[in-house]
Design a protein around this motif. Structure first.
Motif, mmCIF file in Angstrom:
data_model
loop_
_atom_site.group_PDB
_atom_site.id
_atom_site.type_symbol
_atom_site.label_atom_id
_atom_site.label_comp_id
_atom_site.label_asym_id
_atom_site.label_seq_id
_atom_site.Cartn_x
_atom_site.Cartn_y
_atom_site.Cartn_z
ATOM 1 N N HIS A 27 0.834 -1.205 0.000
ATOM 2 C CA HIS A 27 0.000 0.000 0.000
ATOM 3 C C HIS A 27 0.866 1.251 0.000
ATOM 4 O O HIS A 27 1.851 1.332 0.749
ATOM 5 N N ASP A 28 0.480 2.232 -0.823
ATOM 6 C CA ASP A 28 1.149 3.530 -0.794
ATOM 7 C C ASP A 28 0.850 4.209 0.552
ATOM 8 O O ASP A 28 -0.279 4.178 1.043
ATOM 9 N N ILE A 29 1.876 4.821 1.120
ATOM 10 C CA ILE A 29 1.742 5.438 2.445
ATOM 11 C C ILE A 29 0.857 6.687 2.407
ATOM 12 O O ILE A 29 0.304 7.104 3.423
ATOM 13 N N THR A 81 3.389 4.893 -14.110
ATOM 14 C CA THR A 81 4.754 4.989 -13.602
ATOM 15 C C THR A 81 5.303 6.367 -13.952
ATOM 16 O O THR A 81 5.203 6.812 -15.106
ATOM 17 N N ASN A 82 5.781 7.069 -12.951
ATOM 18 C CA ASN A 82 6.353 8.397 -13.160
ATOM 19 C C ASN A 82 7.843 8.247 -13.457
ATOM 20 O O ASN A 82 8.528 7.458 -12.802
ATOM 21 N N ILE A 83 8.313 9.011 -14.433
ATOM 22 C CA ILE A 83 9.705 8.894 -14.871
ATOM 23 C C ILE A 83 10.366 10.262 -14.835
ATOM 24 O O ILE A 83 9.932 11.179 -15.542
ATOM 25 N N GLN A 89 8.655 11.843 -10.696
ATOM 26 C CA GLN A 89 9.192 10.711 -9.934
ATOM 27 C C GLN A 89 9.938 11.215 -8.703
ATOM 28 O O GLN A 89 10.879 12.005 -8.815
ATOM 29 N N GLU A 90 9.512 10.731 -7.530
ATOM 30 C CA GLU A 90 10.160 11.142 -6.275
ATOM 31 C C GLU A 90 11.062 10.056 -5.717
ATOM 32 O O GLU A 90 12.047 10.360 -5.051
ATOM 33 N N VAL A 91 10.702 8.810 -5.955
ATOM 34 C CA VAL A 91 11.529 7.689 -5.483
ATOM 35 C C VAL A 91 12.180 7.045 -6.697
ATOM 36 O O VAL A 91 11.491 6.576 -7.619
ATOM 37 N N LEU A 94 12.139 1.935 -9.716
ATOM 38 C CA LEU A 94 10.955 1.712 -10.562
ATOM 39 C C LEU A 94 9.749 1.263 -9.742
ATOM 40 O O LEU A 94 9.853 0.326 -8.947
ATOM 41 N N HIS A 95 8.636 1.941 -9.928
ATOM 42 C CA HIS A 95 7.399 1.516 -9.256
ATOM 43 C C HIS A 95 6.204 1.880 -10.117
ATOM 44 O O HIS A 95 6.189 2.912 -10.778
ATOM 45 N N PHE A 96 5.231 0.997 -10.096
ATOM 46 C CA PHE A 96 3.964 1.249 -10.772
ATOM 47 C C PHE A 96 2.918 1.538 -9.711
ATOM 48 O O PHE A 96 2.755 0.762 -8.765
ATOM 49 N N HIS A 97 2.232 2.673 -9.881
ATOM 50 C CA HIS A 97 1.086 2.987 -9.034
ATOM 51 C C HIS A 97 -0.112 2.232 -9.614
ATOM 52 O O HIS A 97 -0.381 2.343 -10.824
ATOM 53 N N VAL A 98 -0.817 1.494 -8.788
ATOM 54 C CA VAL A 98 -2.058 0.825 -9.199
ATOM 55 C C VAL A 98 -3.170 1.489 -8.395
ATOM 56 O O VAL A 98 -3.216 1.381 -7.166
HETATM 57 P P1 AMP Z 1 6.550 8.827 -7.258
HETATM 58 O O1 AMP Z 1 6.213 10.277 -7.054
HETATM 59 O O2 AMP Z 1 5.958 8.270 -8.516
HETATM 60 O O3 AMP Z 1 8.032 8.563 -7.148
HETATM 61 O O4 AMP Z 1 5.824 8.059 -6.110
HETATM 62 C C1 AMP Z 1 6.424 7.716 -4.895
HETATM 63 C C2 AMP Z 1 5.328 7.157 -4.017
HETATM 64 O O5 AMP Z 1 5.927 6.459 -2.944
HETATM 65 C C3 AMP Z 1 4.421 8.233 -3.421
HETATM 66 O O6 AMP Z 1 3.071 7.990 -3.822
HETATM 67 C C4 AMP Z 1 4.615 8.057 -1.906
HETATM 68 O O7 AMP Z 1 3.436 8.251 -1.185
HETATM 69 C C5 AMP Z 1 5.105 6.610 -1.817
HETATM 70 N N1 AMP Z 1 5.914 6.281 -0.660
HETATM 71 C C6 AMP Z 1 7.029 6.937 -0.223
HETATM 72 N N2 AMP Z 1 7.532 6.322 0.867
HETATM 73 C C7 AMP Z 1 6.729 5.246 1.110
HETATM 74 C C8 AMP Z 1 6.735 4.214 2.102
HETATM 75 N N3 AMP Z 1 7.662 4.143 3.064
HETATM 76 N N4 AMP Z 1 5.753 3.289 2.049
HETATM 77 C C9 AMP Z 1 4.804 3.346 1.093
HETATM 78 N N5 AMP Z 1 4.754 4.280 0.128
HETATM 79 C C10 AMP Z 1 5.699 5.230 0.135
#
Ligand code: AMP
Length: 118
Positions: A27-29, A81-83, A89-91, A94-98
């Protein structure tokens, strides 16, 4: 080590939905929809720019399984997916938001004039 690698290594807690030897869904936080799940590969890949097509083949099947697991596969959902910087992209893992669980809006992605964009 990046924050998602720490989640994979159990150094940071997460709310796991589905997992196999290659991928993790949790789950997204900070959820932006009633269902907001992140799907990541267990190997570190910076972004979609660098993912191997072979990885995507398996990741696609895993994302489909995640959607079934949380029962949004029939009602519908969005995969994003944000690039990079403009992609938001903040993290840098690679991650896909569902996203699902409600009818999702699709508007106002930028303040820039679309006609001025390439
Ligand atoms: P992005 O902006 O596409 O890089 O998305 C990064 C996502 O990671 C955001 O939706 C954040 O809420 C999520 N996120 C950051 N830290 C955590 C964490 N520890 N657990 C779950 N989700 C996180």
């Amino acid at each position: 080590m990046c924050i998602f690698c720490k989640i994979i290594n159990n150094e940071i807690p997460s709310n796991i939905i589905l997992e196999n030897e290659s991928f993790l869904a949790f789950h997204d936080i900070n959820p932006k929809a009633p269902v907001h799940i992140l799907v990541i590969p267990k190997i570190h890949v910076n972004s979609f720019n660098e993912v191997a097509p072979k990885t995507m083949e398996k990741m696609t099947a895993f994302i489909q399984d995640v959607a079934k697991e949380v029962n949004i596969h029939k009602s519908g959902y969005r995969v994003i997916t944000n690039i990079g910087e403009n992609g938001g992209q903040e993290v840098n893992h690679l991650h896909f938001h569902v996203l699902g669980g409600a009818k999702l809006a699709w508007s106002h992605l930028t303040d820039a004039n679309p006609k001025g964009m390439i």
